[in-house]
Design an enzyme around this catalytic site. Structure first.
Site, short mmCIF file in Angstrom:
data_model
loop_
_atom_site.label_atom_id
_atom_site.label_comp_id
_atom_site.label_asym_id
_atom_site.label_seq_id
_atom_site.Cartn_x
_atom_site.Cartn_y
_atom_site.Cartn_z
N ILE A 96 8.62 -5.30 22.59
CA ILE A 96 7.91 -6.40 21.93
C ILE A 96 7.68 -5.88 20.52
O ILE A 96 6.94 -4.90 20.33
CB ILE A 96 6.54 -6.74 22.56
CG1 ILE A 96 6.69 -7.36 23.94
CG2 ILE A 96 5.78 -7.70 21.63
CD1 ILE A 96 5.39 -7.79 24.59
N GLY A 108 2.40 -10.95 18.87
CA GLY A 108 2.66 -10.04 19.99
C GLY A 108 2.09 -10.59 21.29
O GLY A 108 2.71 -10.50 22.34
N ASN A 135 1.53 5.72 19.48
CA ASN A 135 1.40 4.32 19.07
C ASN A 135 0.11 3.74 19.68
O ASN A 135 0.14 2.94 20.61
CB ASN A 135 2.64 3.52 19.49
CG ASN A 135 2.69 2.14 18.87
OD1 ASN A 135 1.70 1.65 18.32
ND2 ASN A 135 3.84 1.50 18.98
N TYR A 142 -1.84 -3.10 25.26
CA TYR A 142 -1.49 -3.22 26.67
C TYR A 142 -2.70 -2.98 27.58
O TYR A 142 -2.85 -3.66 28.59
CB TYR A 142 -0.31 -2.30 27.03
CG TYR A 142 0.96 -2.78 26.39
CD1 TYR A 142 1.50 -4.03 26.70
CD2 TYR A 142 1.62 -2.01 25.44
CE1 TYR A 142 2.65 -4.49 26.10
CE2 TYR A 142 2.79 -2.48 24.83
CZ TYR A 142 3.30 -3.73 25.16
OH TYR A 142 4.43 -4.18 24.56
N LYS A 144 -5.77 -3.71 26.85
CA LYS A 144 -6.55 -4.94 26.73
C LYS A 144 -5.98 -6.02 27.66
O LYS A 144 -6.72 -6.86 28.17
CB LYS A 144 -6.52 -5.41 25.27
CG LYS A 144 -7.33 -6.65 24.98
CD LYS A 144 -7.10 -7.13 23.56
CE LYS A 144 -5.87 -8.00 23.57
NZ LYS A 144 -5.46 -8.57 22.33
#
Length: 173
Positions: A96, A108, A135, A142, A144
């Protein structure tokens, strides 16, 4: 701002190459050598490689577009096309990516929502992905969205080994 998500057709390969190279470079250039970046972009977004991937029945690509301009994309893999875990009933979010200008503008999330919608249509047990350990923005995104870390693996980037954190989201209770 209406963002449209469309499945990528083979005749859009050049657009896919452009957005793929652009977003990957924007995301990772400052933390990697020019040589490693150039080699990765050349190999991973070559016409030959993308043609094979676009024609793979187990992989799907989607563009996020705003006013007909491509601002991000999504790549999903199932079955033998998954990069790591060949889970029988799993879906991998391989990529993504969103252009830097649109970070923080829910693009996103829209692509992610599309991935989960497809996972539910395909009735998979879980969705998984690998994300570079440095990152933190992606890892936070992710988490979240309910993903949990379950493993790590080495990602070969040029002549360097980097660690990806493996994360997954169970869809079946």
């Amino acid at each position: 701002m209406e963002i449209i998500v469309t499945k990528i057709a083979e005749n859009e390969l050049v657009k896919l190459q452009e957005i793929g190279r652009k977003t990957f470079a924007e995301t990772f250039s400052e933390n990697n050598t020019e040589e490693c970046m150039a080699e990765y972009l050349e190999i991973s977004f070559s016409t030959e490689k993308l043609t094979v991937e676009l024609n793979d029945g187990n992989s799907e690509f989607y563009f996020a577009k705003l006013d007909n301009e491509v601002i991000g994309y999504l790549k999903l893999n199932k079955g033998s096309s998954q990069t790591e875990i060949k889970g029988e009933n799993a879906l991998e979010i391989e990529r993504i990516y969103v252009t830097k200008d649109f970070h923080g503008k829910k693009v996103g999330q829209i692509l992610y929502n599309k991935a989960i919608e497809i996972a539910k249509e395909k009735e998979v047990d879980y969705v998984w992905l690998g994300v570079w350990e440095n990152n933190s923005r992606a890892i936070g995104f992710y988490k979240k969205n309910g993903f949990v870390e379950f493993d790590k693996h080495i990602f070969r980037f040029g002549n360097e080994d980097q660690t990806d954190i493996m994360m997954k989201l169970n869809l079946k209770n």
